[in-house]
Design a protein around this motif. Sequence first.
Motif, PDB file in Angstrom:
ATOM      1  N   GLU A 212     -69.133  12.678  -3.531  1.00 31.97           N
ATOM      2  CA  GLU A 212     -67.855  13.330  -3.272  1.00 31.97           C
ATOM      3  C   GLU A 212     -67.838  13.755  -1.808  1.00 31.97           C
ATOM      4  OE1 GLU A 212     -64.077  14.918  -3.550  1.00 31.97           O
ATOM      5  OE2 GLU A 212     -65.134  13.582  -4.944  1.00 31.97           O
ATOM      6  N   VAL A 213     -66.806  13.338  -1.063  1.00 34.63           N
ATOM      7  CA  VAL A 213     -66.712  13.622   0.367  1.00 34.63           C
ATOM      8  C   VAL A 213     -65.654  14.695   0.600  1.00 34.63           C
ATOM      9  CG1 VAL A 213     -66.320  12.658   2.668  1.00 34.63           C
ATOM     10  CG2 VAL A 213     -67.320  11.210   0.864  1.00 34.63           C
ATOM     11  N   LYS A 214     -66.018  15.728   1.331  1.00 31.68           N
ATOM     12  CA  LYS A 214     -65.081  16.769   1.743  1.00 31.68           C
ATOM     13  C   LYS A 214     -65.161  16.890   3.260  1.00 31.68           C
ATOM     14  CE  LYS A 214     -64.013  18.123  -2.517  1.00 31.68           C
ATOM     15  NZ  LYS A 214     -62.680  17.815  -3.102  1.00 31.68           N
ATOM     16  N   THR A 215     -64.005  16.833   3.924  1.00 27.67           N
ATOM     17  CA  THR A 215     -63.975  16.751   5.389  1.00 27.67           C
ATOM     18  C   THR A 215     -63.109  17.850   5.981  1.00 27.67           C
ATOM     19  OG1 THR A 215     -64.169  14.339   5.196  1.00 27.67           O
ATOM     20  CG2 THR A 215     -63.531  15.203   7.339  1.00 27.67           C
ATOM     21  N   THR A 216     -63.584  18.449   7.068  1.00 26.31           N
ATOM     22  CA  THR A 216     -62.814  19.456   7.800  1.00 26.31           C
ATOM     23  C   THR A 216     -63.018  19.286   9.300  1.00 26.31           C
ATOM     24  OG1 THR A 216     -62.399  21.835   8.094  1.00 26.31           O
ATOM     25  CG2 THR A 216     -64.677  21.178   7.707  1.00 26.31           C
ATOM     26  N   LYS A 217     -62.032  19.718  10.055  1.00 19.94           N
ATOM     27  CA  LYS A 217     -62.162  19.755  11.512  1.00 19.94           C
ATOM     28  C   LYS A 217     -62.844  21.036  11.962  1.00 19.94           C
ATOM     29  CE  LYS A 217     -57.691  19.250  12.265  1.00 19.94           C
ATOM     30  NZ  LYS A 217     -57.144  19.102  10.884  1.00 19.94           N
ATOM     31  N   LEU A 218     -62.998  21.978  11.041  1.00 20.51           N
ATOM     32  CA  LEU A 218     -63.600  23.268  11.369  1.00 20.51           C
ATOM     33  C   LEU A 218     -65.113  23.247  11.132  1.00 20.51           C
ATOM     34  CD1 LEU A 218     -60.781  25.557   9.935  1.00 20.51           C
ATOM     35  CD2 LEU A 218     -61.206  24.966  12.327  1.00 20.51           C
ATOM     36  N   SER A 219     -65.720  24.410  10.961  1.00 19.85           N
ATOM     37  CA  SER A 219     -67.182  24.500  10.904  1.00 19.85           C
ATOM     38  C   SER A 219     -67.725  24.242   9.496  1.00 19.85           C
ATOM     39  CB  SER A 219     -67.630  25.883  11.367  1.00 19.85           C
ATOM     40  OG  SER A 219     -67.408  26.849  10.340  1.00 19.85           O
ATOM     41  N   LYS A 220     -69.055  24.198   9.417  1.00 20.63           N
ATOM     42  CA  LYS A 220     -69.715  23.940   8.142  1.00 20.63           C
ATOM     43  C   LYS A 220     -69.515  25.065   7.139  1.00 20.63           C
ATOM     44  CE  LYS A 220     -74.033  23.632   9.541  1.00 20.63           C
ATOM     45  NZ  LYS A 220     -75.504  23.494   9.423  1.00 20.63           N
ATOM     46  N   LYS A 221     -69.075  26.230   7.589  1.00 27.66           N
ATOM     47  CA  LYS A 221     -68.856  27.362   6.692  1.00 27.66           C
ATOM     48  C   LYS A 221     -67.439  27.404   6.119  1.00 27.66           C
ATOM     49  CE  LYS A 221     -72.756  29.725   6.623  1.00 27.66           C
ATOM     50  NZ  LYS A 221     -73.426  30.126   5.367  1.00 27.66           N
ATOM     51  N   THR A 222     -66.620  26.416   6.433  1.00 26.53           N
ATOM     52  CA  THR A 222     -65.282  26.341   5.851  1.00 26.53           C
ATOM     53  C   THR A 222     -65.397  26.033   4.368  1.00 26.53           C
ATOM     54  OG1 THR A 222     -64.442  25.486   7.953  1.00 26.53           O
ATOM     55  CG2 THR A 222     -63.029  25.211   6.011  1.00 26.53           C
ATOM     56  N   PRO A 223     -64.731  26.776   3.497  1.00 26.17           N
ATOM     57  CA  PRO A 223     -64.847  26.513   2.056  1.00 26.17           C
ATOM     58  C   PRO A 223     -64.254  25.158   1.683  1.00 26.17           C
ATOM     59  CG  PRO A 223     -63.106  28.110   2.483  1.00 26.17           C
ATOM     60  CD  PRO A 223     -63.823  27.905   3.780  1.00 26.17           C
ATOM     61  N   ILE A 224     -64.767  24.594   0.607  1.00 28.03           N
ATOM     62  CA  ILE A 224     -64.204  23.367   0.060  1.00 28.03           C
ATOM     63  C   ILE A 224     -63.366  23.725  -1.167  1.00 28.03           C
ATOM     64  CG2 ILE A 224     -66.103  21.929   0.891  1.00 28.03           C
ATOM     65  CD1 ILE A 224     -67.137  21.863  -2.038  1.00 28.03           C
ATOM     66  N   TYR A 225     -62.480  22.821  -1.544  1.00 25.85           N
ATOM     67  CA  TYR A 225     -61.627  22.995  -2.710  1.00 25.85           C
ATOM     68  C   TYR A 225     -61.818  21.786  -3.613  1.00 25.85           C
ATOM     69  CZ  TYR A 225     -59.641  26.533   0.313  1.00 25.85           C
ATOM     70  OH  TYR A 225     -59.492  27.625   1.138  1.00 25.85           O
ATOM     71  N   PHE A 226     -62.005  22.039  -4.893  1.00 27.55           N
ATOM     72  CA  PHE A 226     -62.220  20.918  -5.809  1.00 27.55           C
ATOM     73  C   PHE A 226     -61.526  21.177  -7.131  1.00 27.55           C
ATOM     74  CE2 PHE A 226     -66.011  23.630  -5.626  1.00 27.55           C
ATOM     75  CZ  PHE A 226     -66.174  24.038  -6.949  1.00 27.55           C
ATOM     76  N   SER A 227     -61.209  20.075  -7.801  1.00 33.40           N
ATOM     77  CA  SER A 227     -60.464  20.138  -9.061  1.00 33.40           C
ATOM     78  C   SER A 227     -61.411  20.345 -10.240  1.00 33.40           C
ATOM     79  CB  SER A 227     -59.677  18.848  -9.262  1.00 33.40           C
ATOM     80  OG  SER A 227     -60.574  17.758  -9.457  1.00 33.40           O
ATOM     81  N   LYS A 228     -60.831  20.703 -11.385  1.00 33.87           N
ATOM     82  CA  LYS A 228     -61.620  20.825 -12.608  1.00 33.87           C
ATOM     83  C   LYS A 228     -62.227  19.476 -12.974  1.00 33.87           C
ATOM     84  CE  LYS A 228     -61.515  22.621 -17.327  1.00 33.87           C
ATOM     85  NZ  LYS A 228     -62.238  21.481 -17.935  1.00 33.87           N
ATOM     86  N   ASN A 229     -61.482  18.402 -12.732  1.00 32.14           N
ATOM     87  CA  ASN A 229     -62.005  17.074 -13.019  1.00 32.14           C
ATOM     88  C   ASN A 229     -63.250  16.780 -12.178  1.00 32.14           C
ATOM     89  OD1 ASN A 229     -61.848  14.306 -14.123  1.00 32.14           O
ATOM     90  ND2 ASN A 229     -61.318  13.736 -12.030  1.00 32.14           N
ATOM     91  N   GLU A 230     -63.195  17.123 -10.896  1.00 32.01           N
ATOM     92  CA  GLU A 230     -64.353  16.911 -10.026  1.00 32.01           C
ATOM     93  C   GLU A 230     -65.530  17.774 -10.466  1.00 32.01           C
ATOM     94  OE1 GLU A 230     -62.044  15.777  -5.849  1.00 32.01           O
ATOM     95  OE2 GLU A 230     -62.413  17.871  -6.369  1.00 32.01           O
ATOM     96  N   LEU A 231     -65.234  19.023 -10.828  1.00 28.74           N
ATOM     97  CA  LEU A 231     -66.299  19.915 -11.290  1.00 28.74           C
ATOM     98  C   LEU A 231     -66.928  19.390 -12.575  1.00 28.74           C
ATOM     99  CD1 LEU A 231     -67.955  22.510 -11.253  1.00 28.74           C
ATOM    100  CD2 LEU A 231     -66.033  23.670 -12.379  1.00 28.74           C
ATOM    101  N   ASP A 232     -66.089  19.020 -13.552  1.00 26.90           N
ATOM    102  CA  ASP A 232     -66.611  18.529 -14.838  1.00 26.90           C
ATOM    103  C   ASP A 232     -67.453  17.276 -14.649  1.00 26.90           C
ATOM    104  OD1 ASP A 232     -65.326  20.604 -16.085  1.00 26.90           O
ATOM    105  OD2 ASP A 232     -63.664  19.397 -16.850  1.00 26.90           O
TER     106      ASP A 232
END
Length: 277
Positions: A212-232
């Motif tokens: 699972e890839v999560k990308t931000t232009k900000l720093s490594k401490k930026t929170p990620i957001y994920f769906s229930k489907n991704e979590l399950d």
Amino acid sequence: MSESWSVIEVELTVADYFKMLVAELNGIAYNKSAYRRALLSFLDQRTESAVEKKRQNISAALVKLGQPYIKGYLPLFNYQQLVEEKVVEYLKDKPELELLFRSFANKEIQQRGQTNFEKLLEAAPEPEKVHEPQTPYIRKPIKVNYLEQEQKNHSLGMHGEELVMDWEKWNLKKEGKSRYADEVRWVSREEGDGLGYDILSKDLAGKDKFIEVKTTKLSKKTPIYFSKNELDFSVSNKEKFYLYRLFNFEKSPKMFIRQGALNQACLAEPINYRGYF
């Protein structure tokens, strides 16, 4: 000098922080040290270190509100309630900032140049307990979570996944597993986003890796957001599931990797509810 910062000290520091943030989001160069030196003359004998920590507190308050922050100031959450109150007041007084935040979140990412794969990977940060002040309900001045909106940015996400695809193939070849590199698949592009992961790869033993890839232009401490489907999916496949977190993507991409279910890779916080009748 008192431990707690006064109202005027926090107001001055918040206003100073937003001047730098506006410059950063507009791509204008600025000098953090010069801003800090100018600010110190208005504060009650605060040290440079204290100002730096207060700036990190402001970053944390912005993260809690779902808004972009200065990359160089990693969020520090053990802040006094007054910090959040003054950040909220500033945002209320400057509604034009939302246009800048929206532009940040929706900005089209240009085709990336060459990436030095040897320097891409960094150690993953250990999840830290977030200590936020017990603030009463505050009506957010900006209703849209622009950190989450940035993560949904199609061009940012596609370029991030493409970079991970290239890195996975490069890494497998570097480790002498070229035959596995040909089996790496970009499943989110081939089959859509409903699978619970983005890339199907192989580990060095030839076993499946769900990435699972999560990308931000900000720093490594930026929170990620994920769906229930991704979590399950991550919980059901935790031995094979990997989070690849890309950060500082626009300027000089970096990445860390955490293996296991998403609620083990980070401190997961439920932010939505479903009510049945």
